[in-house]
Design a protein around this motif. Structure first.
Motif, short mmCIF file in Angstrom:
data_model
loop_
_atom_site.label_atom_id
_atom_site.label_comp_id
_atom_site.label_asym_id
_atom_site.label_seq_id
_atom_site.Cartn_x
_atom_site.Cartn_y
_atom_site.Cartn_z
N GLU A 186 29.74 51.47 58.89
CA GLU A 186 28.89 50.33 59.28
C GLU A 186 27.46 50.75 59.62
OE1 GLU A 186 30.97 48.65 62.55
OE2 GLU A 186 32.73 48.05 61.36
N LEU A 187 27.17 52.05 59.48
CA LEU A 187 25.88 52.59 59.90
C LEU A 187 24.74 52.09 59.01
CD1 LEU A 187 24.76 54.63 62.00
CD2 LEU A 187 24.99 56.40 60.26
N LYS A 188 23.67 51.68 59.66
CA LYS A 188 22.45 51.30 58.93
C LYS A 188 21.42 52.39 59.23
CE LYS A 188 23.38 46.34 59.23
NZ LYS A 188 22.95 45.04 59.78
N GLY A 189 21.18 53.24 58.26
CA GLY A 189 20.30 54.38 58.47
C GLY A 189 21.09 55.68 58.42
N THR A 190 20.48 56.74 58.95
CA THR A 190 21.11 58.07 58.86
C THR A 190 21.36 58.68 60.23
OG1 THR A 190 18.94 59.14 58.69
CG2 THR A 190 20.03 58.52 56.62
N GLU A 191 21.23 57.91 61.31
CA GLU A 191 21.42 58.46 62.66
C GLU A 191 22.60 57.78 63.36
OE1 GLU A 191 18.23 59.82 65.83
OE2 GLU A 191 18.58 57.66 66.05
N ILE A 192 23.54 58.61 63.82
CA ILE A 192 24.69 58.07 64.57
C ILE A 192 24.23 57.73 65.99
CG2 ILE A 192 26.99 58.58 65.47
CD1 ILE A 192 27.41 60.44 63.10
N PRO A 193 24.44 56.48 66.44
CA PRO A 193 23.93 56.05 67.77
C PRO A 193 24.50 56.88 68.92
CG PRO A 193 24.70 54.18 66.46
CD PRO A 193 25.14 55.41 65.74
N GLY A 194 23.67 57.04 69.96
CA GLY A 194 24.07 57.78 71.15
C GLY A 194 25.28 57.17 71.83
N GLU A 195 25.41 55.84 71.79
CA GLU A 195 26.53 55.17 72.43
C GLU A 195 27.85 55.55 71.75
OE1 GLU A 195 28.05 53.34 75.49
OE2 GLU A 195 25.88 53.35 75.22
N THR A 196 27.81 55.69 70.42
CA THR A 196 29.01 56.11 69.67
C THR A 196 29.40 57.53 70.05
OG1 THR A 196 28.50 54.66 67.80
CG2 THR A 196 29.96 56.53 67.37
N ILE A 197 28.41 58.43 70.12
CA ILE A 197 28.66 59.83 70.48
C ILE A 197 29.28 59.90 71.88
CG2 ILE A 197 27.64 62.13 70.74
CD1 ILE A 197 25.23 61.00 69.09
N PHE A 198 28.72 59.09 72.81
CA PHE A 198 29.20 59.09 74.19
C PHE A 198 30.62 58.54 74.26
CE2 PHE A 198 29.84 56.73 78.18
CZ PHE A 198 29.77 57.79 79.06
N THR A 199 30.91 57.46 73.54
CA THR A 199 32.26 56.87 73.54
C THR A 199 33.28 57.87 73.00
OG1 THR A 199 31.36 54.64 73.24
CG2 THR A 199 33.68 54.95 72.69
N LEU A 200 32.91 58.57 71.92
CA LEU A 200 33.81 59.59 71.36
C LEU A 200 34.12 60.67 72.39
CD1 LEU A 200 32.24 60.00 67.80
CD2 LEU A 200 34.61 59.35 68.27
N TYR A 201 33.09 61.07 73.14
CA TYR A 201 33.27 62.13 74.13
C TYR A 201 34.00 61.62 75.37
CZ TYR A 201 32.10 65.33 77.92
OH TYR A 201 32.18 66.16 79.00
N ASP A 202 33.55 60.48 75.90
CA ASP A 202 34.05 59.99 77.18
C ASP A 202 35.45 59.40 77.07
OD1 ASP A 202 33.52 59.42 80.01
OD2 ASP A 202 33.58 57.33 79.41
N THR A 203 35.71 58.66 76.02
CA THR A 203 37.00 57.97 75.87
C THR A 203 38.05 58.84 75.16
OG1 THR A 203 35.81 55.86 75.72
CG2 THR A 203 38.11 55.88 75.00
N TYR A 204 37.61 59.58 74.14
CA TYR A 204 38.58 60.33 73.32
C TYR A 204 38.52 61.84 73.53
CZ TYR A 204 38.92 55.86 70.91
OH TYR A 204 39.11 54.55 70.62
N GLY A 205 37.58 62.33 74.36
CA GLY A 205 37.45 63.76 74.59
C GLY A 205 36.97 64.50 73.34
N PHE A 206 36.21 63.80 72.50
CA PHE A 206 35.73 64.34 71.23
C PHE A 206 34.46 65.13 71.48
CE2 PHE A 206 34.85 63.82 66.60
CZ PHE A 206 36.14 63.99 66.13
N PRO A 207 34.45 66.47 71.31
CA PRO A 207 33.27 67.28 71.63
C PRO A 207 32.05 66.86 70.81
CG PRO A 207 35.18 68.67 71.25
CD PRO A 207 35.56 67.30 70.82
N VAL A 208 30.88 66.90 71.45
CA VAL A 208 29.64 66.49 70.79
C VAL A 208 29.33 67.40 69.60
CG1 VAL A 208 27.17 66.12 71.09
CG2 VAL A 208 28.74 65.50 72.92
#
Length: 563
Positions: free
Chosen positions: A69-91
């Motif tokens: 669903e990304l528009k552009g080439t940059e993954i949003p900071g909120e997505t990165i944070f959710t991956l880390y905070d909710t799923y323990g997904f390393p940055v």
């Protein structure tokens, strides 16, 4: 990263933990603990791999969805944070995947989301009262006399009301700072003391004691009189409450030692709470503690209590404390001079601790574990009681056992046998009920088949079955589908104000009408949700008053939507 690359290379299960053997061969001589702890290292690595496999799966699904669903080439900071905070997904893992796709990360947005979380954590950790001393520059140092005394005649150095230093009047909630105090301030998991400050014509009820820097803050309410700096007061702690807390705190040290002896040296404290009523101890361990292990832990602690050996304290420097084998408590800050607490035969437990403790292990009276549970990955929690609290808990358990025995018409000795008999009887009755329901379903199917109406060549049945559960509705729907040949079946029941719905479409008719679509429509009519396969769907609702109209409209809906 290793787990992900292994996954990409075709590893279908955990593999990383198997490298422990090779590591021991290469580095075991330099690091002997690798060899001695190999089994546990493998267990922990395997557990982490299995957990991370779930993390990887969930995180990748979310990331793939966001990338799509990304528009552009940059993954949003909120997505990165959710991956880390909710799923323990390393940055850095997110970054690896982004780099492979020719994408970049919004690190600024990620840091902003992280800072927001830190702010929330800081706000949650504040006193939660307006009359704290935060921001005030309190001079001097409170001398703690509570190891040897439960009361004292002390002088007030500061009085704080609503964050300001001023005289307190009757009814005010305030913070009082004394030159010296017998009141223990909350620290190392032990709750702060409560009690009274009294003087001629005045009383201040202390409801908690906390630390700010080198000062003890006595939080409470002025019952009568006035409080101001320079006033001399009699300070007396709630002695009975302190004694109960001491028993629980000393038992925590014995519990820590027992855990290490029974479960292994890898056990370390991750947090604790010691109050007058119970103790709670969090510790590192990779799996649930078995009932047999819990019994042995409890037995060892009570064995040390029965020995009634003296509890010894020694003031020394950190180097000498470490030579004695003292363990530091989680969350405690230590200076150059430390207090070493030793208890039990042959120094069963040796720890650094600034808390208050019993004089002899026998003062604990009795130790009883009340629960064991997991609170996070690799961290377990034990809750326990001591002294009269343990006796009260045992008494409550005995009362429950006697009541259970009475209900099954047995005795304390025969209660297990009687309960097992009751369970077996219930299982037999459930089988008989299921058999009767199947017969009723067959009978109902025969009766309902005669009510079918023809809609575009399909036989449609829509009816409510009183007292039927979901399983009975499903079985009746199957019976009807077999009898109708080609048709649509909708069955419903109401129990405790809730509607249960089942919709079925014969296989030959699924090309013309879908049970899932019909169910979505039906459930919405009764304030609910539903869905399912083309041939069978389920749903429910919260408004039984609309069920009759919903069922009456089934034939019309089929007529409008039939292919």
């Amino acid at each position: 990263r290793a787990a992900r690359h292994g996954n990409k290379l075709g590893a279908t299960g955990p593999f990383f933990y198997k490298l422990t053997r090779a590591l021991c061969e290469l580095m075991g001589e330099a690091f002997p603990q690798l060899v001695s702890s190999r089994k546990q290292i493998e267990k922990v690595l395997l557990q982490e791999e299995e957990q991370f496999a779930k993390t990887l799966d969930k995180g990748l699904r979310l990331l793939e969805q966001d990338i799509a669903e990304l528009k552009g080439t940059e993954i949003p900071g909120e997505t990165i944070f959710t991956l880390y905070d909710t799923y323990g997904f390393p940055v850095d893992l997110t970054n690896d995947i982004a780099r492979e796709r020719g994408l970049t990360l919004d690190y600024e947005g990620y840091e902003k989301a992280m800072e927001g979380q830190r702010e929330r954590a800081r706000a949650a950790s504040k006193f939660g009262i307006d009359y704290n001393a935060a921001g005030l520059q309190l001079e001097g140092k409170t001398e703690f006399t509570g190891y040897d005394h439960i009361d004292g005649h002390e002088k007030i150095r500061a009085v704080i009301v609503n964050g300001e230093e001023k005289t307190a009047e009757a009814g005010d909630e305030a913070v009082v700072v004394l030159e010296r105090t017998p009141f223990y301030a909350e620290s190392g998991g032990q709750v702060g003391d409560t009690g009274l400050l009294t003087w001629s014509g005045g009383r201040f009820k202390v409801t908690d004691t906390r630390k700010e820097g080198d000062n003890h803050l006595h939080l409470g309410t002025l019952i009568e009189g006035e409080l101001f700096p320079g006033l001399e007061v009699d300070a007396r702690i709630d002695h009975a409450r302190r004694e109960r807390t001491k028993r629980n705190h000393s038992a925590t040290h014995l519990l820590h030692a027992a855990l290490r002896k029974v479960l292994g040296e890898h056990v370390s404290q991750k947090g604790s709470l010691v109050d007058p009523d119970k103790l709670r101890f969090d510790f590192s361990h990779f799996e649930a503690v078995t009932p047999e292990q819990l019994r042995e832990i409890e037995r060892q602690v009570n064995e040390q209590i029965l020995e009634n050996s003296p509890v010894q304290t020694e003031i020394t420097d950190m180097e000498k404390a470490q030579e004695k084998g003292a363990m530091a408590l989680f969350g405690e800050k230590y200076g150059d001079v430390v207090r070493v607490l030793s208890m039990g035969t042959d120094n069963y437990s040796v720890e650094l601790c600034g808390g208050t403790h019993v004089s002899r292990t026998g003062d604990i009276g009795l130790f009883r574990i009340t629960s064991e549970s997991g609170i996070s990955s690799g961290v377990r929690r034990i809750e326990a009681v001591t002294g009269m609290g343990a006796l009260d808990w045992i008494d409550g358990t005995e009362r429950t056992l006697r009541e259970a025995a009475r209900l099954v018409k047995g005795s304390r000795e025969s209660v297990i046998e009687k309960v097992q008999q009751t369970i077996d009887r219930n299982r037999q009755l459930e089988k008989e009920v299921d058999a009767l329901k199947a017969k009723l379903a067959s009978s109902a199917g025969t009766d309902l088949a005669s009510t079918a109406v023809d809609v575009g060549g399909l036989k449609v049945v829509a009816s409510e079955l009183e007292g039927a559960d979901r399983k009975a509705l499903m079985e009746t729907a199957d019976q009807l589908k077999n009898k109708l040949g080609e048709g649509v079946v909708v069955l419903a029941s109401v129990e405790d104000g809730k509607v249960t719905l089942v919709a079925g479409v014969t296989k030959s008719a699924t090309g013309r009408i879908k049970a899932g679509d019909l169910m979505k429509h039906l459930a919405a009519q009764v304030d609910g949700k539903g869905g399912g396969r083309p041939d069978m769907a389920q749903g429910g609702g919260n408004d039984p008053s609309k069920l009759e109209d919903a069922l009456a409209g089934v034939a019309g809906w089929v007529e409008k939507n039939i292919a």
